[in-house]
Structures are given as C-alpha cells and as structure tokens.
Design an enzyme around this catalytic site. Structure first.
Site, PDB file in Angstrom:
ATOM      1  N   GLU A  66       0.853  -1.197   0.000  1.00 28.20           N
ATOM      2  CA  GLU A  66       0.000   0.000   0.000  1.00 28.20           C
ATOM      3  C   GLU A  66       0.883   1.239   0.000  1.00 28.20           C
ATOM      4  OE1 GLU A  66      -3.395   0.294   2.599  1.00 28.20           O
ATOM      5  OE2 GLU A  66      -3.689   2.407   2.052  1.00 28.20           O
ATOM      6  N   GLU A  91       4.570   5.206   3.843  1.00 31.63           N
ATOM      7  CA  GLU A  91       3.966   6.484   4.239  1.00 31.63           C
ATOM      8  C   GLU A  91       5.043   7.375   4.856  1.00 31.63           C
ATOM      9  OE1 GLU A  91       0.745   8.069   3.973  1.00 31.63           O
ATOM     10  OE2 GLU A  91       2.184   9.553   4.659  1.00 31.63           O
ATOM     11  N   ASP A 118       9.476   7.645   1.024  1.00 32.30           N
ATOM     12  CA  ASP A 118       8.875   7.727  -0.305  1.00 32.30           C
ATOM     13  C   ASP A 118       8.718   6.320  -0.887  1.00 32.30           C
ATOM     14  OD1 ASP A 118       8.470   8.164  -3.158  1.00 32.30           O
ATOM     15  OD2 ASP A 118       9.135  10.219  -2.792  1.00 32.30           O
ATOM     16  N   ASP A 140      -2.607  12.226  -2.751  1.00 33.00           N
ATOM     17  CA  ASP A 140      -2.801  13.685  -2.723  1.00 33.00           C
ATOM     18  C   ASP A 140      -3.157  14.156  -4.133  1.00 33.00           C
ATOM     19  OD1 ASP A 140      -1.722  14.481   0.085  1.00 33.00           O
ATOM     20  OD2 ASP A 140      -0.249  13.078  -0.713  1.00 33.00           O
ATOM     21  N   ASP A 176     -11.137  10.978  -5.347  1.00 32.98           N
ATOM     22  CA  ASP A 176     -12.377  11.746  -5.430  1.00 32.98           C
ATOM     23  C   ASP A 176     -12.178  12.953  -6.348  1.00 32.98           C
ATOM     24  OD1 ASP A 176     -10.542  12.639  -3.396  1.00 32.98           O
ATOM     25  OD2 ASP A 176     -12.018  14.181  -2.920  1.00 32.98           O
ATOM     26  N   THR A 214     -11.628   4.527   3.747  1.00 39.28           N
ATOM     27  CA  THR A 214     -10.447   5.149   4.362  1.00 39.28           C
ATOM     28  C   THR A 214     -10.849   6.495   4.958  1.00 39.28           C
ATOM     29  OG1 THR A 214      -9.696   6.431   2.463  1.00 39.28           O
ATOM     30  CG2 THR A 214      -8.977   4.121   2.566  1.00 39.28           C
ATOM     31  N   ARG A 215      -9.958   7.022   5.763  1.00 35.01           N
ATOM     32  CA  ARG A 215     -10.240   8.298   6.425  1.00 35.01           C
ATOM     33  C   ARG A 215     -10.453   9.412   5.395  1.00 35.01           C
ATOM     34  NH1 ARG A 215      -6.174  10.514  10.972  1.00 35.01           N
ATOM     35  NH2 ARG A 215      -6.319   8.348  11.568  1.00 35.01           N
ATOM     36  N   GLU A 217     -11.358   9.090   2.292  1.00 40.50           N
ATOM     37  CA  GLU A 217     -12.597   8.843   1.546  1.00 40.50           C
ATOM     38  C   GLU A 217     -13.803   9.374   2.324  1.00 40.50           C
ATOM     39  OE1 GLU A 217     -13.269   4.712   0.977  1.00 40.50           O
ATOM     40  OE2 GLU A 217     -15.160   5.004  -0.064  1.00 40.50           O
TER      41      GLU A 217
HETATM   42  C1  LIG Z   1      -4.641  12.197   0.797  1.00 37.70           C
HETATM   43  S1  LIG Z   1      -3.714  11.103   1.769  1.00 37.70           S
HETATM   44  C2  LIG Z   1      -4.676   9.607   1.740  1.00 37.70           C
HETATM   45  C3  LIG Z   1      -4.297   8.662   2.835  1.00 37.70           C
HETATM   46  C4  LIG Z   1      -5.056   7.319   2.847  1.00 37.70           C
HETATM   47  N1  LIG Z   1      -4.703   6.506   1.711  1.00 37.70           N
HETATM   48  C5  LIG Z   1      -6.542   7.543   2.913  1.00 37.70           C
HETATM   49  O1  LIG Z   1      -7.232   7.227   1.920  1.00 37.70           O
HETATM   50  O2  LIG Z   1      -7.034   8.011   3.965  1.00 37.70           O
HETATM   51  C6  LIG Z   1      -2.345  10.664   0.708  1.00 37.70           C
HETATM   52  C7  LIG Z   1      -1.183  10.055   1.455  1.00 37.70           C
HETATM   53  O3  LIG Z   1      -0.180   9.650   0.537  1.00 37.70           O
HETATM   54  C8  LIG Z   1       1.077   9.889   1.124  1.00 37.70           C
HETATM   55  N2  LIG Z   1       2.081   9.974   0.042  1.00 37.70           N
HETATM   56  C9  LIG Z   1       2.219  10.952  -0.863  1.00 37.70           C
HETATM   57  N3  LIG Z   1       3.274  10.723  -1.659  1.00 37.70           N
HETATM   58  C10 LIG Z   1       3.818   9.539  -1.240  1.00 37.70           C
HETATM   59  C11 LIG Z   1       4.935   8.788  -1.656  1.00 37.70           C
HETATM   60  N4  LIG Z   1       5.721   9.191  -2.654  1.00 37.70           N
HETATM   61  N5  LIG Z   1       5.202   7.643  -1.017  1.00 37.70           N
HETATM   62  C12 LIG Z   1       4.405   7.216   0.006  1.00 37.70           C
HETATM   63  N6  LIG Z   1       3.341   7.897   0.443  1.00 37.70           N
HETATM   64  C13 LIG Z   1       3.047   9.063  -0.170  1.00 37.70           C
HETATM   65  C14 LIG Z   1       0.878  11.204   1.876  1.00 37.70           C
HETATM   66  O4  LIG Z   1       1.830  11.410   2.910  1.00 37.70           O
HETATM   67  C15 LIG Z   1      -0.527  11.028   2.426  1.00 37.70           C
HETATM   68  O5  LIG Z   1      -0.548  10.471   3.720  1.00 37.70           O
END
Ligand SMILES: C[S@@+](CC[C@H](N)C(=O)[O-])C[C@H]1O[C@@H](n2cnc3c(N)ncnc32)[C@H](O)[C@@H]1O
Length: 235
Positions: A66, A91, A118, A140, A176, A214-215, A217
C-alpha cells in the site's frame, strides 16, 4: 531509504506528499516509533531478497503493497482480514505511521512491514514480480494546475509498478478528484501492461466489499465528492 536533500526534500525531483510531521506524538506512539518501527522497516541499504515474503517472520502466501496509507486504517483492515498475506505499507507522514503502529500493537499484527519514506524508493528496491496486489488510495490530488506535476501517479510509477507486480496481480486506485481519475485511467491504460477490470458503471462507482472506507474517503464523501474505485489486472 529516502535520500534527504538540503531543502528537506528527497532524491525525487518533485515531492508527491505534504508535511512529514504533524502534532507531537503521545508518549505511547513516540515509544512505538522508537522501538517497534525499526523492527518493521525493510532495510533498503541491502539488496532485497528474491522472495520478499521471506522479509516476514513467518511463511505467507503473497505480499501486498500500500502506497500512502495515511493513518493505516485500510492496511490494518486488510492485514486482519488476510492473515496469510504479508503487507508492506509506505507512508512518509510520521503521525500516520505512528497511528498504524498503534493499531499493529493493539491487534498483535505480525504481517505488516513499514517503509516510512517515499514509496518510489521501496518500489525501486523490490524485485520483479514480487507483489500480488498494490493499493494507491486517495493519493494527494494536487488539484491546482501548477501542482499537477507533484502527483504520485505518473507513467514512470505505473511502469515501475508493472515491473514489481506479478502477472495476474492487481492494482487498485481510488480518488475523489475526477481530473486525477481521468489522468490515472489514461496513464495506466496507455502503459499496455494493465487491463481495467470494470465491466459496468457500478464496478467503479461502488467500493468493492473487500475494500474498507479510508479516512480520506470519508472526508471526501462528507464534503459531497463522490470517489471512483479503479481495479486493474497486470497482464
Ligand atoms: C490524501 S492522503 C490519503 C491517505 C489514505 N490513503 C486515505 O485514503 O485516507 C495521501 C497520502 O499519501 C502519502 N504519500 C504521498 N506521496 C507519497 C509517496 N511518494 N510515497 C508514500 N506515500 C506518499 C501522503 O503522505 C498522504 O498520507
């Protein structure tokens, strides 16, 4: 291992994530970060084993990945529902990692590994055809035009995921942001190594039953944005 640059960024040309730290961790979570996280972190300074399942302490059927697990609710749910699968979560946001560690500790989960950096570094490290299922849930969206370059899902990421996914493996993507959904369909479709498995509208409008909310969502739905759920099969 993410290589930090002087501006606090990483080795990738553009950061796909926002802040790496939020509010101060509780004493329990700080202790889990100090004691448990180092034991769950794959060591990217050594070559990956040919069989990534050997990274886990017991024999497991498959390994799933994930990317951007946020607070880890989905990853924890999948780990509890699939005790014979090894989960690797990525994450860079420390508070999210700490939340997942809390869940791992609460439920005594022994099948989750965490790369707290990353995801692209971990993917580059993983061997060919080592992952059976990959999730990118609500990455994001970087909705402003000038930010779109920061989006995680690029042709290069889709290519590197095709390398690590097993033939017949699955890639799940949700967002979304309709622009991002369209871009994902275009980018993944153009790659040529994936088949979009939807055969009717409800296949992408409705979240599959083996995919918990997910949170992020929940936030999108409460603000009136309807997500799309895309599933692709690796050829
Ligand atoms: C908008 S949040 C969604 C989190 C979760 N998947 C959810 O649906 O609640 C996007 C997440 O992706 C992580 N993220 C962004 N770029 C990433 C990367 N290159 N590698 C790992 N995680 C990353 C961000 O830190 C953030 O926590």
């Amino acid at each position: 291992m993410t290589t930090e640059t002087r501006d606090g960024g990483d080795a990738h040309p553009l950061r796909s994530y926002g802040r790496r730290k939020g509010k101060r961790l509780t004493a329990r979570k700080a202790a889990l970060v100090a004691d448990l996280l180092p034991r769950l972190r794959p060591d990217l300074s050594h070559p990956a084993p040919n069989d990534v399942r050997t990274l886990f302490d017991r024999a497991l059927r498959e390994a799933w990945l994930e990317i951007g697990f946020g607070g880890g609710e989905h990853l924890l749910w999948q780990a509890r529902a699939n005790p014979d699968i090894g989960m690797i979560g990525c994450e860079p946001f420390l508070n999210g990692v700490a939340s997942l560690l809390g869940g791992i500790d609460d439920h005594g989960i022994e099948t989750i590994l965490i790369h707290d950096g990353d995801a692209r570094d971990l993917i580059a490290w993983l061997p060919d055809a080592s992952i059976s299922r990959a999730f990118i849930l609500f990455p994001d969206p970087w909705p402003k035009k000038r930010q779109a370059k920061r989006r995680l899902l690029t042709p290069a990421l889709v290519r590197s995921l095709a390398r690590i996914l097993q033939p017949g493996g699955e890639l799940r993507f949700a967002s979304d942001d309709m622009n991002y959904v369209r871009a994902a369909l275009f980018t993944i479709g153009r790659d040529g190594d994936y088949v979009w498995t939807a055969s009717r509208a409800n296949d992408w409008r409705e979240r599959p039953a083996d995919w918990p909310e997910t949170r992020y969502e929940r936030k999108a739905l409460s603000e009136g944005r309807k997500p799309s759920y895309l599933c692709f099969r690796r050829r």
